[in-house]
Design a protein around this motif. Structure first.
Motif, mmCIF file in Angstrom:
data_model
loop_
_atom_site.group_PDB
_atom_site.id
_atom_site.type_symbol
_atom_site.label_atom_id
_atom_site.label_comp_id
_atom_site.label_asym_id
_atom_site.label_seq_id
_atom_site.Cartn_x
_atom_site.Cartn_y
_atom_site.Cartn_z
ATOM 1 N N ASP A 167 11.183 -53.958 20.305
ATOM 2 C CA ASP A 167 11.048 -54.505 21.663
ATOM 3 C C ASP A 167 12.323 -55.240 22.043
ATOM 4 N N ASP A 168 12.737 -55.058 23.294
ATOM 5 C CA ASP A 168 13.975 -55.732 23.688
ATOM 6 C C ASP A 168 13.815 -57.248 23.701
ATOM 7 N N SER A 169 12.576 -57.731 23.895
ATOM 8 C CA SER A 169 12.377 -59.183 23.891
ATOM 9 C C SER A 169 12.618 -59.762 22.505
ATOM 10 N N SER A 170 12.132 -59.074 21.480
ATOM 11 C CA SER A 170 12.326 -59.568 20.123
ATOM 12 C C SER A 170 13.786 -59.478 19.727
ATOM 13 N N ILE A 171 14.442 -58.373 20.112
ATOM 14 C CA ILE A 171 15.856 -58.217 19.760
ATOM 15 C C ILE A 171 16.673 -59.285 20.465
ATOM 16 N N GLY A 172 16.341 -59.535 21.746
ATOM 17 C CA GLY A 172 17.038 -60.577 22.487
ATOM 18 C C GLY A 172 16.916 -61.920 21.790
ATOM 19 N N SER A 173 15.694 -62.198 21.313
ATOM 20 C CA SER A 173 15.453 -63.446 20.604
ATOM 21 C C SER A 173 16.269 -63.524 19.318
ATOM 22 N N ASP A 174 16.316 -62.418 18.578
ATOM 23 C CA ASP A 174 17.110 -62.394 17.345
ATOM 24 C C ASP A 174 18.583 -62.633 17.631
ATOM 25 N N LEU A 175 19.101 -61.944 18.659
ATOM 26 C CA LEU A 175 20.523 -62.082 18.953
ATOM 27 C C LEU A 175 20.846 -63.503 19.378
#
Lengths: 252, 298, 279
Positions: free
Chosen positions: C193-201
């Motif tokens: 999910d782009d939301s999770s990836i955004g959070s990781d980054l």
């Protein structure tokens, strides 16, 4: 004929939403099952062959006169026999995988490890089963009396020749029942490779029932039956081989 | 088949094969079931501390370049240990305890059914035993955990079956099959003289089994039984693949809560390994001690 | 011939039973009543998806979705009990009654609507995207054709991405393992999910990585109540609650509280549902 078969299951899926045998009428899902089966067979066959080779080599090294060689073989056996194979797989893939040489890909960043996850699964499981095989072959070798070995040596056989021409054939026949037990165990253990994403049968089945929740029960049924059949065929084949190789009058 | 024509020897050979010594299976499942316990018990206790020290030093050796380093990974582990042990490892122990309990009871029944002279009882028992011995444990776990209902209604009272209890049912199936094999092997290893003697004393088959054979077998069955318990405990982490809350699942969640730093993988999994050994080690020592005490000389 | 007969009989029998069943689709509100009587609602949430649902050091599950669940429990006047679920078992737990409802980062999909009662409007949305190393400089999804991409078992887009772009998805059982494989360069990207990836980054741990592609399949997330209660009290209550949380901007506040990258979706929804008197 095939049409009627696929139609029947398509109909069944519509009438009984929980019994969607999707892999019987959907080409893509069938390919997944076939691919999974293929990988399970690859893993099983490769691990069986390599673990037997490791067992033979390890058993020979255990008789070596060098104490360090003997100790390292012993250490290897103890480690692999007494840690869970699942943790061994994770350890090999993640921890050791970091230190393997890699080939730099065309894009200049990706490092293609020389050993893929299927490769690591084969290595890890072969070493796991090999550790047991070393002990099994060792016990078989010890069943060959000293006098036979001395007789061979007095006939001018070198240590290696004695091992390969005289001792090993006898030891092999004697250890066959225990070896079969171990190999069956090995085939069952290949399912744990799902932890490092090896696309074997369990992995593909889980993939199918995650993508199609209605196909869960049929897929589980297929999985169970497939493994019972696979292991059953192996056990039957091994049993026949055992009977053919049985030394008359030995044991009970 | 084998001609023994050695010049000068006129007596007939006893066998027509070169005599082989008996096969002392040291790793096979049947003959000597105690390898795991024996090895575990033979490890000197200081080796565990050395091992732990190495596992804890790894982060600093492998990741010396990064700022994170060994102290922080270790501190993160210490912070999470109470939670992981009380809510995680506790369930591993519970699962192994109940799976062993149910598996043993079912296994004894199944084992006795396997030696019944009545083929209506014997054949299904053999089929069940072979089926569950030959199925991969992980596949059985998947099937039981996903197909078993969460609530069972028995006579108007609903029983909730928690996840870990379903894992218990999943694991008790192969254990049941293996215990059945132990029981069958133990009963069959009692010399036939015992059966004949009791028959001559007019014991019925039931009486022979329960009053004469089984008491002899019982003590002999304990060491391989405890060995299977240790193997079962080491297999409980498989449940983590199905989301059962046990030590590996919670370790994964803790790693995720600590932002997935790769330095955390080895300390957390190393700790899991350590705590399993800390649990299985006293059991292995006890098993060996019991085996020595109870070795029956017949 | 026999097969046709059997199929026909089964078809008639099931058609009949469906007719009978639909005649009795009236609301009985079993789960809602049970929750009210018990004074406690059991909600399935994720415990390994930071910061929507994850563990704190005491072992309690916290996160944005737990806060939504708490708001729900407060409105109902009952206690909240959270149960950790995973993608592979969240729907089964609801079906079996182990949880009364769940808010577990689940994407709203047609086939899932047949099993659980997903309510409208959705409370969040995310698209599929990848986390890839900056060094590789991927520009479009087609660049991934034929390559190994790490994923998580159970995500619906694994299949979509495979069929659409010929990507080879290597699915791991846990996020930690998959991201570790990415770091070890065993795959070229991590699809999630782009939301999770955004959070990781944003967390700063993944500085050599980026989220370069346009998100695909923007798929709203759905919370679910038991399917029988979707059009009854429970389902309607959840719809209303989420609508209100959009309108008051409470969801945007929660997003900020948990450090999630602000999304256009929540801002748009707040405008769309704005109170006409407040303008």
């Amino acid at each position: 004929m095939l049409e009627a078969f696929t139609e029947f299951f398509r109909q069944m899926a519509e009438e009984y939403p929980r019994w969607n045998f999707i892999f019987f009428y959907d080409e893509r899902q069938w390919n997944r099952i076939v691919s999974g089966m293929k990988y399970t067979l690859i893993l099983s066959v490769a691990c069986v062959i390599f673990s037997v080779i490791i067992g033979v080599v390890g058993a020979w090294l255990q008789g070596s006169s060098n104490a360090w060689v003997r100790r390292s073989v012993q250490g290897y056996i103890q480690f692999f026999r007494n840690t869970p194979p699942f943790v061994q797989l994770l350890f090999f893939y993640f921890a050791l995988g970091q230190f393997t040489p890699t080939i730099l890909g065309d894009d200049g960043w990706t490092e293609y490890p020389i050993i893929s996850n299927v490769g690591w699964a084969i290595i890890s499981l072969s070493f796991f089963a090999g550790a047991f095989n070393v002990e099994i072959f060792r016990s078989g070798i010890e069943a060959v009396p000293e006098s036979t070995r001395e007789a061979a040596s007095s006939l001018g056989f070198s240590r290696l020749q004695t091992y390969t021409e005289v001792v090993l054939p006898l030891a092999f026949r004697v250890s066959l029942p225990a070896l079969n037990n171990n190999l069956v165990n090995l085939v069952k253990t290949t399912t744990q490779a799902i932890g490092i994403a090896v696309p074997e049968l369990l992995y593909e089945s889980v993939g199918i029932w995650n993508d199609f929740p209605s196909a869960q029960y049929p897929t589980m049924l297929l999985l169970f039956v497939a493994f019972i059949l696979l292991v059953g065929i192996l056990v039957y084949g091994m049993h026949r081989w055992e009977r053919a190789m049985k030394i008359p009058g030995y044991g009970n | 088949m084998f001609q023994n024509k050695i010049p000068g020897i006129t007596t007939k050979p006893d066998t027509d094969l070169p005599v082989l010594k008996p096969f002392k299976a040291r790793a096979a499942g049947e003959a000597d079931d105690l390898l795991f316990s024996r090895w575990l018990a033979s490890i000197p206790i200081y080796a565990w501390f050395i091992g732990m020290a190495i596992i804890l030093l790894w982060p600093s050796l492998a990741f010396a370049a990064n700022g994170y380093g060994y102290t922080e990974a270790f501190q993160a582990l210490i912070k999470w240990i109470p939670f992981i042990v009380t809510s995680g490892f506790l369930f591993n122990i519970l699962i192994s305890f109940f799976a062993m309990l149910i598996g043993t009871i079912a296994g004894i029944i199944l084992g006795l059914m396997q030696i019944s002279p009545n083929s209506v009882i014997r054949v299904p028992a053999q089929i069940i035993t072979q089926t569950f011995r030959n199925s991969p444990w992980l596949v059985l776990l998947f099937i039981v955990l996903l197909a078993l209902p969460f609530e069972v209604e028995v006579g108007g009272v609903t029983f909730r079956i928690p996840d870990w209890m379903k894992a218990v049912f999943g694991l008790c199936l192969p254990i049941m099959a293996n215990i059945a094999e132990i029981v069958r092997g133990a009963v069959q290893s009692v010399p036939s003289g015992q059966w004949e003697a009791s028959e001559s004393l007019a014991f019925s088959r039931q009486q022979t089994l329960w009053q004469i054979i089984l008491p002899q077998c019982f003590k002999r069955m304990i060491p391989p039984w405890m060995n299977w318990y240790a193997i079962l405990t080491m297999a409980t982490p498989l449940c983590s693949l199905l989301g059962v809350e046990e030590i590996i699942t919670l370790s994964r969640q803790a790693i995720e809560a600590e932002n997935n730093r790769p330095e955390l993988l080895v300390p957390f999994y190393g700790f899991a390994l350590f705590i399993f050994f800390a649990y299985c080690y006293p059991i292995a020592r006890a098993t060996i001690a019991l085996e020595r005490r109870y070795s029956v000389k017949l | 011939m026999l097969k046709k007969l059997i199929t026909k009989t089964l078809a008639t029998a099931s058609a009949f039973s469906i007719m009978v069943a639909s005649a009795h689709a009236a609301c009985t509100n079993d789960v809602w009543n049970k929750v009210m009587e018990r004074g406690k609602v059991v909600v399935g949430v994720k415990a390994d998806y930071k910061p929507w649902g994850f563990r704190d050091a005491s072992g309690a599950i916290v996160g944005m979705e737990i806060d939504i669940a708490q708001a729900m429990a407060d409105a109902m006047g009952v206690e909240l009990e959270t149960v950790a679920v995973q993608s592979s078992n969240r729907m089964q737990f609801l079906e079996q009654g182990k949880t009364d409802m769940f808010i577990a980062t689940m994407s709203d999909r047609e086939d899932r609507r047949k099993i659980v009662g997903i309510t409208s409007p959705p409370y969040y949305t995310s698209g599929t995207n990848i986390m890839a190393p900056k060094a590789l400089g991927f520009k479009s999804w087609e660049d991934l054709r034929g390559k190994d991409v790490c994923g998580k078992q159970g995500a619906f887009y694994n299949q979509v991405v495979t069929n659409r772009y010929g990507v080879n998805v290597v699915a791991f059982t846990g996020n930690a393992e998959a991201k570790q494989a990415l770091r070890d360069k065993k795959c070229v990207a991590w699809v999630y999910d782009d939301s999770s990836i955004g959070s990781d980054l944003a967390s700063g741990e993944f500085d050599q990585f980026e989220m370069p592609l346009a998100s695909e399949d923007d798929n709203p997330w759905g919370l679910a109540v038991p399917i029988a209660e979707r059009d009854c009290v429970f389902g309607n209550f959840m719809s209303g609650l989420i609508f209100n949380m959009h309108q008051t901007g409470q969801l945007i506040e929660l997003e900020k509280k948990w450090g999630i990258q602000p999304t256009k979706y929540l801002v748009d929804q707040k405008d769309k549902y704005a109170d006409w008197l407040a303008k």
